[in-house]
Design a protein around this motif. Structure first.
Motif, PDB file in Angstrom:
ATOM      1  N   UNK A 579       0.828  -1.208   0.000  1.00  0.00           N
ATOM      2  CA  UNK A 579       0.000   0.000   0.000  1.00  0.00           C
ATOM      3  C   UNK A 579       0.860   1.255   0.000  1.00  0.00           C
ATOM      4  N   UNK A 580       1.999   1.203   0.697  1.00  0.00           N
ATOM      5  CA  UNK A 580       2.906   2.351   0.727  1.00  0.00           C
ATOM      6  C   UNK A 580       3.515   2.609  -0.649  1.00  0.00           C
ATOM      7  N   UNK A 581       3.846   1.543  -1.357  1.00  0.00           N
ATOM      8  CA  UNK A 581       4.378   1.682  -2.723  1.00  0.00           C
ATOM      9  C   UNK A 581       3.333   2.300  -3.632  1.00  0.00           C
ATOM     10  N   UNK A 582       2.091   1.843  -3.504  1.00  0.00           N
ATOM     11  CA  UNK A 582       1.004   2.356  -4.339  1.00  0.00           C
ATOM     12  C   UNK A 582       0.789   3.845  -4.079  1.00  0.00           C
ATOM     13  N   UNK A 583       0.766   4.228  -2.811  1.00  0.00           N
ATOM     14  CA  UNK A 583       0.562   5.636  -2.457  1.00  0.00           C
ATOM     15  C   UNK A 583       1.723   6.498  -2.931  1.00  0.00           C
ATOM     16  N   UNK A 584       2.958   5.996  -2.785  1.00  0.00           N
ATOM     17  CA  UNK A 584       4.132   6.755  -3.220  1.00  0.00           C
ATOM     18  C   UNK A 584       4.136   6.961  -4.724  1.00  0.00           C
ATOM     19  N   UNK A 585       3.472   6.061  -5.448  1.00  0.00           N
ATOM     20  CA  UNK A 585       3.384   6.192  -6.897  1.00  0.00           C
ATOM     21  C   UNK A 585       2.293   7.127  -7.350  1.00  0.00           C
ATOM     22  N   UNK A 586       1.567   7.726  -6.402  1.00  0.00           N
ATOM     23  CA  UNK A 586       0.550   8.710  -6.746  1.00  0.00           C
ATOM     24  C   UNK A 586      -0.835   8.162  -6.974  1.00  0.00           C
ATOM     25  N   UNK A 587      -1.055   6.872  -6.684  1.00  0.00           N
ATOM     26  CA  UNK A 587      -2.378   6.280  -6.907  1.00  0.00           C
ATOM     27  C   UNK A 587      -3.353   6.722  -5.819  1.00  0.00           C
ATOM     28  N   UNK A 588      -4.596   6.954  -6.219  1.00  0.00           N
ATOM     29  CA  UNK A 588      -5.639   7.314  -5.261  1.00  0.00           C
ATOM     30  C   UNK A 588      -6.483   6.110  -4.862  1.00  0.00           C
ATOM     31  N   UNK A 589      -6.168   4.927  -5.408  1.00  0.00           N
ATOM     32  CA  UNK A 589      -6.919   3.713  -5.106  1.00  0.00           C
ATOM     33  C   UNK A 589      -6.600   3.246  -3.690  1.00  0.00           C
ATOM     34  N   UNK A 590      -7.628   2.878  -2.959  1.00  0.00           N
ATOM     35  CA  UNK A 590      -7.458   2.416  -1.589  1.00  0.00           C
ATOM     36  C   UNK A 590      -7.097   0.942  -1.592  1.00  0.00           C
ATOM     37  N   UNK A 726       8.594   4.173  -1.253  1.00  0.00           N
ATOM     38  CA  UNK A 726       7.596   3.421  -0.506  1.00  0.00           C
ATOM     39  C   UNK A 726       8.052   2.052  -0.090  1.00  0.00           C
ATOM     40  N   UNK A 727       9.080   1.504  -0.767  1.00  0.00           N
ATOM     41  CA  UNK A 727       9.533   0.149  -0.465  1.00  0.00           C
ATOM     42  C   UNK A 727      10.731   0.199   0.483  1.00  0.00           C
ATOM     43  N   UNK A 728      10.530   0.767   1.633  1.00  0.00           N
ATOM     44  CA  UNK A 728      11.615   0.883   2.616  1.00  0.00           C
ATOM     45  C   UNK A 728      11.441  -0.192   3.671  1.00  0.00           C
ATOM     46  N   UNK A 729      12.539  -0.844   4.083  1.00  0.00           N
ATOM     47  CA  UNK A 729      12.421  -1.880   5.117  1.00  0.00           C
ATOM     48  C   UNK A 729      12.012  -1.300   6.464  1.00  0.00           C
TER      49      UNK A 729
END
Length: 729
Positions: A579-590, A726-729
């Motif tokens: 979800x963090x990767x998706x948000x960092x990519x600018x997606x508004x999808x939940x 968004x893909x941080x450990x």
């Protein structure tokens, strides 16, 4: 056991029908074939439902105890012993809750292995009513729940049905009405595919008379996905009326597996290509600027431009497809040439000489050559290959619809293999072209010969056995002609491009182009669809960004949306990362919410140099394979790294353990690209160089989101390059 008795009865009926003779009439032969198919299907169904035939029980407030299973079974006295999971009587098994028990005191979930009950788990939904019923409370078995036991079970190379653990929100989607377009939007792991397959089984049960004969088409993204799901519908008692296909197999005779650049896919998937193809067909209907001399049995006549112009206008006014309208064009040209031939010989055209003059024209090599060149029959394959190979032809057909750069992208050799993006264009071309009328004529002659043979046979039977009171020989033969198709729905539909399905299920629907949707709408004129997907997972350059973009051109706003929001596959720790990767990519999808917390946190290993040649990769894969036990492991890579990573993984593990082909999931360890892994799930995922996956596609963040959400247990990221946002450990 009653199941064994039913199987034996079906086998005896099948054997008896196969051995029985017939009087030889077309109707008798067809009737026997129909009964053999019926009994054969019954035998297969009773074999397919063996595993967990009964999986539930309802103890009701009125004292009735109802068992729920894969199919309905009654005894000789017609007493219902097992309720089909799709029947209305089984709905409380999925819908009843403690807040709304619907007359259910206790719901029991039953696990059976090899016909032995291995586990039972109870839910008391109406405590007051249950206690009042006098049942001993010590007989209530409480465990972790069948759903969570199923989620923790090891995966295999085949998808399991979820008929015993369907959740209430999923059940509502499964039992939704047949009519119209239903979009099932859901994130990774929400059970979209399982819901779609169970819905197909439910619709066949509830609407059998309406859709079984025309069939249900299930479309999956690739062959490995279809093999992954191919046991689900048979286990639910349905298979014979279901056709499974990939988007690359929707044009009869073509299996498109080649790949091409995303920019090419985007152009081919654009609706502008429909106009390009329309103009390409029109330009096959040629004109002439001056008269052409034609030799007809020593007489010279001229084919005048006005003959061609008038014939083309008449043929186009018919609005028939190119190959069908060709017959009208040829007939009109020949009528003009008949008059010209008669005038050249100083005679009039009348009933006595019209046929002779026409025959002479048809025998003239000059006439045949010129008329064919003006309106030549053509196949969709030839039309498309010519367009791709000839820049001049494509330029004429494209006009202003495509830019020069876009036309250059389409250029390729005639021998290039078909790609998935070509299939909608082939189908569009077939719609514009129609069948070659010469082929139609040959088929008509064959059918007429067959009909004459059937009539002769029927007349012989009447002469021998009587039966004239049932009609003439012609009437008896025509009564049975074509009324009993000998092939299954899948066999008949697969060979017929114009087949109209009763319902279409589209999985990973967000990947389909606008041109692909035109094809699908032709396959189901009733517009009865179950569309399953997630726009946050769109990877194709021609895929959908919003469902309204896809559907509004065909059904307006008359489509329904059902959303699945609970992820039953991916542990919370992994889902939060995705979800963090998706948000960092600018997606508004939940992103969906995970139903459980996993035992392991995602792991990250950074290596020096190339990952494929690093000893660390081999060690990680060996360790993850060991931890998977009887489960499955996938190594997901970019397309560019796939072969090198596959070689490294093969060297690290024994022979036969690794499959690096997207055509099979039979081995415990697979090496796949994101596209091949889409829609699948594995116990463990080793993700190689996520930054390269992102860089490889115009929607690379979506691809990474897909890759991250494949595991049911563990995720291990191996990389050298910097991790994407968004893909941080």
């Amino acid at each position: 056991m009653l199941l064994d008795e039913l199987r034996e009865q079906a086998r005896v009926a099948l054997d008896s029908t196969a051995r029985s003779g017939t009087v030889g009439t077309p109707g008798a032969r067809s009737e026997r074939d129909a009964f053999m198919r019926l009994y054969g299907q019954r035998v297969r169904t009773l074999l397919d439902v063996e595993n967990r035939l009964c999986f539930g029980r309802l103890d009701l407030a009125d004292g009735v105890r109802r068992y729920v299973g894969r199919i309905g079974i009654s005894d000789e006295a017609r007493q219902e012993l097992l309720v089909d999971w799709r029947a209305p009587a089984a709905e409380p098994f999925y819908q009843a809750t403690a807040a709304r028990p619907e007359g259910v005191l206790r719901r029991r979930q039953i696990s059976i292995t090899n016909r032995y009950v291995t586990d039972v788990q109870d839910e008391v939904l109406d405590l007051e009513g249950f206690e009042a019923s006098g049942v001993d409370g010590s007989h209530v078995v409480v465990g972790e729940g069948a759903l969570f036991a199923s989620l923790d079970a090891a995966r295999s190379g085949r998808m399991r049905d979820i008929v015993a653990t369907i959740q209430a929100d999923q059940d509502e989607v499964i039992r939704a009405p047949l009519a119209g377009v239903l979009v099932v939007q859901g994130g990774p792991g929400t059970g979209k595919t399982a819901v779609a397959l169970h819905r197909a089984a439910f619709l066949l049960y509830a609407n059998r008379e309406r859709i079984a004969r025309s069939g249900v088409l299930v479309i999956g993204p690739n062959r490995v996905f279809l093999r992954y799901i191919d046991q689900v519908l048979p286990a639910l008692g349905e298979a014979d009326a279901v056709v499974m296909s990939t988007p690359g197999e929707l044009f009869p005779g073509v299996v498109a597996t080649a790949t091409e650049a995303p920019a090419v896919v985007a152009v081919k998937g654009d609706l502008r290509m429909a106009d390009v193809l329309k103009r390409a067909v029109e330009r096959r209907q040629r004109m002439i600027n001056s008269g052409r001399a034609l030799d007809v049995e020593g007489t010279t006549i001229r084919l005048q431009p006005r003959y061609v112009r008038e014939a083309r206008e008449v043929a186009r006014r018919s609005r028939a497809p190119h190959n069908v309208a060709r017959k009208t064009f040829v007939q009109h040209v020949l009528r003009s040439l008949v008059r010209a031939l008669a005038a050249a010989r100083g005679t009039e055209v009348d009933d006595d000489n019209r046929a002779t003059l026409n025959a002479e024209l048809l025998e003239s090599r000059d006439v045949r050559r010129e008329v064919n060149l003006l309106w030549m029959p053509i196949t969709p394959q030839r039309l498309l290959r010519d367009l791709y190979a000839d820049p001049a032809l494509l330029g004429e057909a494209a006009g202003r619809s495509l830019t020069r750069d876009e036309r250059d992208l389409l250029h390729r050799d005639r021998t290039a293999p078909w790609t998935t993006a070509d299939v909608p264009l082939l189908d569009e071309a077939a719609e514009l072209l129609g069948e070659d009328d010469s082929a139609d004529e040959a088929e008509r002659m064959r059918a007429e010969a067959e009909q004459r043979a059937e009539v002769a046979y029927a007349r012989q039977v009447q002469d021998t056995f009587g039966g004239a009171e049932f009609g003439t020989a012609e009437e008896l033969a025509s009564r049975y002609a074509g009324s009993w198709a000998l092939g299954s729905v899948a066999e008949r539909a697969g060979a017929d491009r114009s087949w109209a399905y009763g319902h279409v299920v589209v999985d990973e629907a967000q990947e389909l182009s606008a041109m692909a949707w035109r094809l699908l709408m032709r396959l189901c004129p009733s517009r009865s669809f179950t569309i399953v997907g997630d726009v946050a997972q769109t990877g194709s350059a021609a895929g959908a960004a919003a469902w309204s973009d896809v559907l509004d051109p065909y059904v307006g706003d008359r489509w329904r949306l059902a959303e699945l929001t609970v992820n039953y596959r991916t542990p919370e720790q992994v889902m939060d990362l995705a979800a963090a990767v998706l948000a960092a990519g600018g997606s508004s999808v939940q992103a969906p919410t995970s139903a459980r917390v996993g035992r392991d946190n995602p792991q990250f290993t950074r290596v020096d140099g190339d990952v494929a040649s690093s000893p660390a990769l081999a060690e990680i894969v060996v360790d993850e394979h060991r931890r998977a036990g009887d489960g499955t492991l996938v190594v997901i890579t970019s397309s560019a790294d796939h072969d090198d990573v596959a070689d490294a993984v093969r060297k690290a593990l024994p022979d036969g353990v690794v499959t690096a082909s997207s055509d099979s999931l039979e081995s415990p360890v697979s090496v796949l690209t994101v596209a091949a892994a889409k829609g699948l799930e594995f116990d463990g995922v080793v993700l190689v160089e996520p930054a390269r996956i992102v860089a490889e596609s115009v929607r690379g963040v979506n691809d990474l989101y897909v890759a991250l959400t494949r595991p049911t247990q563990r995720l291990h990221v191996v990389h050298h390059d910097a991790l994407p946002p968004g893909l941080a450990p």
